[in-house]
Design a protein around this motif. Structure first.
Motif, PDB file in Angstrom:
ATOM      1  N   THR A   3       0.450   1.803   7.929  1.00  0.00           N
ATOM      2  CA  THR A   3      -0.843   1.139   7.834  1.00  0.00           C
ATOM      3  C   THR A   3      -1.621   1.399   9.109  1.00  0.00           C
ATOM      4  O   THR A   3      -1.099   1.949  10.080  1.00  0.00           O
ATOM      5  CB  THR A   3      -0.678  -0.381   7.656  1.00  0.00           C
ATOM      6  OG1 THR A   3      -0.019  -0.912   8.820  1.00  0.00           O
ATOM      7  CG2 THR A   3       0.143  -0.715   6.426  1.00  0.00           C
ATOM      8  N   MET A 153       2.528  -0.104  11.875  1.00  0.00           N
ATOM      9  CA  MET A 153       1.330   0.736  11.911  1.00  0.00           C
ATOM     10  C   MET A 153       1.679   2.133  12.406  1.00  0.00           C
ATOM     11  O   MET A 153       2.733   2.366  12.985  1.00  0.00           O
ATOM     12  CB  MET A 153       0.281   0.152  12.872  1.00  0.00           C
ATOM     13  CG  MET A 153      -0.133  -1.265  12.608  1.00  0.00           C
ATOM     14  SD  MET A 153      -1.499  -1.729  13.707  1.00  0.00           S
ATOM     15  CE  MET A 153      -0.750  -1.417  15.318  1.00  0.00           C
ATOM     16  N   LEU A 196      -4.838  -5.054   7.938  1.00  0.00           N
ATOM     17  CA  LEU A 196      -4.292  -3.705   7.903  1.00  0.00           C
ATOM     18  C   LEU A 196      -4.628  -3.049   6.568  1.00  0.00           C
ATOM     19  O   LEU A 196      -4.766  -3.730   5.546  1.00  0.00           O
ATOM     20  CB  LEU A 196      -2.770  -3.727   8.085  1.00  0.00           C
ATOM     21  CG  LEU A 196      -2.206  -4.476   9.295  1.00  0.00           C
ATOM     22  CD1 LEU A 196      -0.689  -4.313   9.320  1.00  0.00           C
ATOM     23  CD2 LEU A 196      -2.817  -3.976  10.590  1.00  0.00           C
ATOM     24  N   PRO A 198      -3.373   0.303   4.066  1.00  0.00           N
ATOM     25  CA  PRO A 198      -2.573   1.508   3.831  1.00  0.00           C
ATOM     26  C   PRO A 198      -3.472   2.734   3.716  1.00  0.00           C
ATOM     27  O   PRO A 198      -4.676   2.625   3.457  1.00  0.00           O
ATOM     28  CB  PRO A 198      -1.871   1.219   2.497  1.00  0.00           C
ATOM     29  CG  PRO A 198      -1.946  -0.269   2.327  1.00  0.00           C
ATOM     30  CD  PRO A 198      -3.236  -0.672   2.979  1.00  0.00           C
ATOM     31  N   GLN A 204       0.092   0.007  -2.131  1.00  0.00           N
ATOM     32  CA  GLN A 204      -0.006  -1.242  -1.371  1.00  0.00           C
ATOM     33  C   GLN A 204       1.251  -2.087  -1.519  1.00  0.00           C
ATOM     34  O   GLN A 204       1.791  -2.611  -0.535  1.00  0.00           O
ATOM     35  CB  GLN A 204      -1.227  -2.040  -1.821  1.00  0.00           C
ATOM     36  CG  GLN A 204      -1.419  -3.357  -1.074  1.00  0.00           C
ATOM     37  CD  GLN A 204      -2.446  -4.263  -1.738  1.00  0.00           C
ATOM     38  OE1 GLN A 204      -2.788  -4.059  -2.910  1.00  0.00           O
ATOM     39  NE2 GLN A 204      -2.937  -5.246  -1.013  1.00  0.00           N
ATOM     40  N   GLU A 207       4.057  -0.721   0.455  1.00  0.00           N
ATOM     41  CA  GLU A 207       3.843  -0.928   1.887  1.00  0.00           C
ATOM     42  C   GLU A 207       4.163  -2.374   2.268  1.00  0.00           C
ATOM     43  O   GLU A 207       4.776  -2.638   3.309  1.00  0.00           O
ATOM     44  CB  GLU A 207       2.400  -0.581   2.262  1.00  0.00           C
ATOM     45  CG  GLU A 207       2.123  -0.591   3.748  1.00  0.00           C
ATOM     46  CD  GLU A 207       2.998   0.383   4.519  1.00  0.00           C
ATOM     47  OE1 GLU A 207       3.396   0.033   5.647  1.00  0.00           O
ATOM     48  OE2 GLU A 207       3.292   1.471   4.023  1.00  0.00           O
ATOM     49  N   VAL A 241      -2.612  -7.337   4.348  1.00  0.00           N
ATOM     50  CA  VAL A 241      -2.534  -5.941   3.924  1.00  0.00           C
ATOM     51  C   VAL A 241      -3.548  -5.795   2.809  1.00  0.00           C
ATOM     52  O   VAL A 241      -3.392  -6.373   1.723  1.00  0.00           O
ATOM     53  CB  VAL A 241      -1.128  -5.567   3.445  1.00  0.00           C
ATOM     54  CG1 VAL A 241      -1.091  -4.085   3.044  1.00  0.00           C
ATOM     55  CG2 VAL A 241      -0.095  -5.858   4.525  1.00  0.00           C
TER      56      VAL A 241
END
Length: 246
Positions: A3, A153, A196, A198, A204, A207, A241
């Protein structure tokens, strides 16, 4: 998978008014993706781009005004620029804030809703960041935060000690993300948090699952059915996210 930090989210009583303050403070433009949400981005900016971490201001019922873990540091190019910017920010509605900083070369202010931020003296490290020098997160253990966020990240870890950890976009542009060791870190709900995103083509949900394996935990803030997922890092710092529609 990875991310990237794309924006800082600020909860507000009045997103429009607070959004105008931050837009004028940063010299950026204002837009809105819907009622109760004000987006602040550089004029002509194509979101997302690592050259800037944007600001989203979101209206929520009666946000508290207490000491929070996250704040923004603003970059200046000279002492004259610092003094001029502080004066202009106060004209816009900022007020001096005493958080026990003592005699320091930076100026601590609070925005019209009480969110503390700093106008830094000129520092070489921030000469090319844009108006936001850094997004700063108070924490108990910078090394532990460096381990989590370094995996969460794709940003580059520039420095880590017992007292601080510093990240910047892997592209070498935009502001820094800094974790600073503080005693008595508040455990209250964060009024300011990180968002954050992706990368295009990444899933998503996958992640989010990966972040959970790193130590992130799910957070229910009453968000309901939304296209983003709310998590907290191992020290309890909330973050989201985002999905394709933010």
């Amino acid at each position: 998978m990875a991310t990237r930090l794309v924006q800082v989210n600020i909860k507000a009583r009045d997103d429009s008014a607070l959004g105008r303050f931050w837009a004028e403070a940063l010299g950026w433009g204002v837009s809105s993706e819907g009622p109760g949400v004000t987006n602040i981005e550089p004029v002509g900016f194509s979101w997302p781009d690592p050259s800037a971490v944007c600001v989203d201001v979101v209206t929520v019922p009666d946000p508290e005004t207490v000491k929070y873990r996250v704040h923004i540091d603003l970059a200046t190019t000279s002492l004259a620029h610092q003094a001029e910017w502080v004066a202009r920010l106060q004209d816009l509605g900022a007020t001096p804030a005493d958080i026990g900083q003592g005699d320091v070369p930076w100026t601590v202010l609070a925005d019209p809703e009480g969110n503390v931020f700093c106008v830094l003296e000129p520092r070489e490290i921030y000469r090319d960041t844009g108006p936001i020098a850094a997004v700063v997160v108070d924490c108990a253990d910078p090394r532990a935060m460096a381990r989590f966020w370094g995996e969460a990240m794709d940003w580059t870890l520039h420095e880590v000690t017992d007292d601080h950890a510093t990240f910047r976009s892997s592209k070498g542009v935009g502001p820094y993300l800094e974790f600073i060791r503080r005693s008595g870190v508040p455990t209250v709900w964060n009024r300011i948090h990180l968002d954050l995103l992706p990368y295009a083509g990444d899933d998503q949900a996958a992640e989010v699952a990966r972040l959970r394996t790193l130590g992130a935990i799910d957070r229910d803030l009453g968000q309901g059915d939304v296209p983003w997922t709310v998590l907290a890092d191992p020290e309890g710092n909330d973050f989201c996210v985002l999905g394709p529609g933010r």
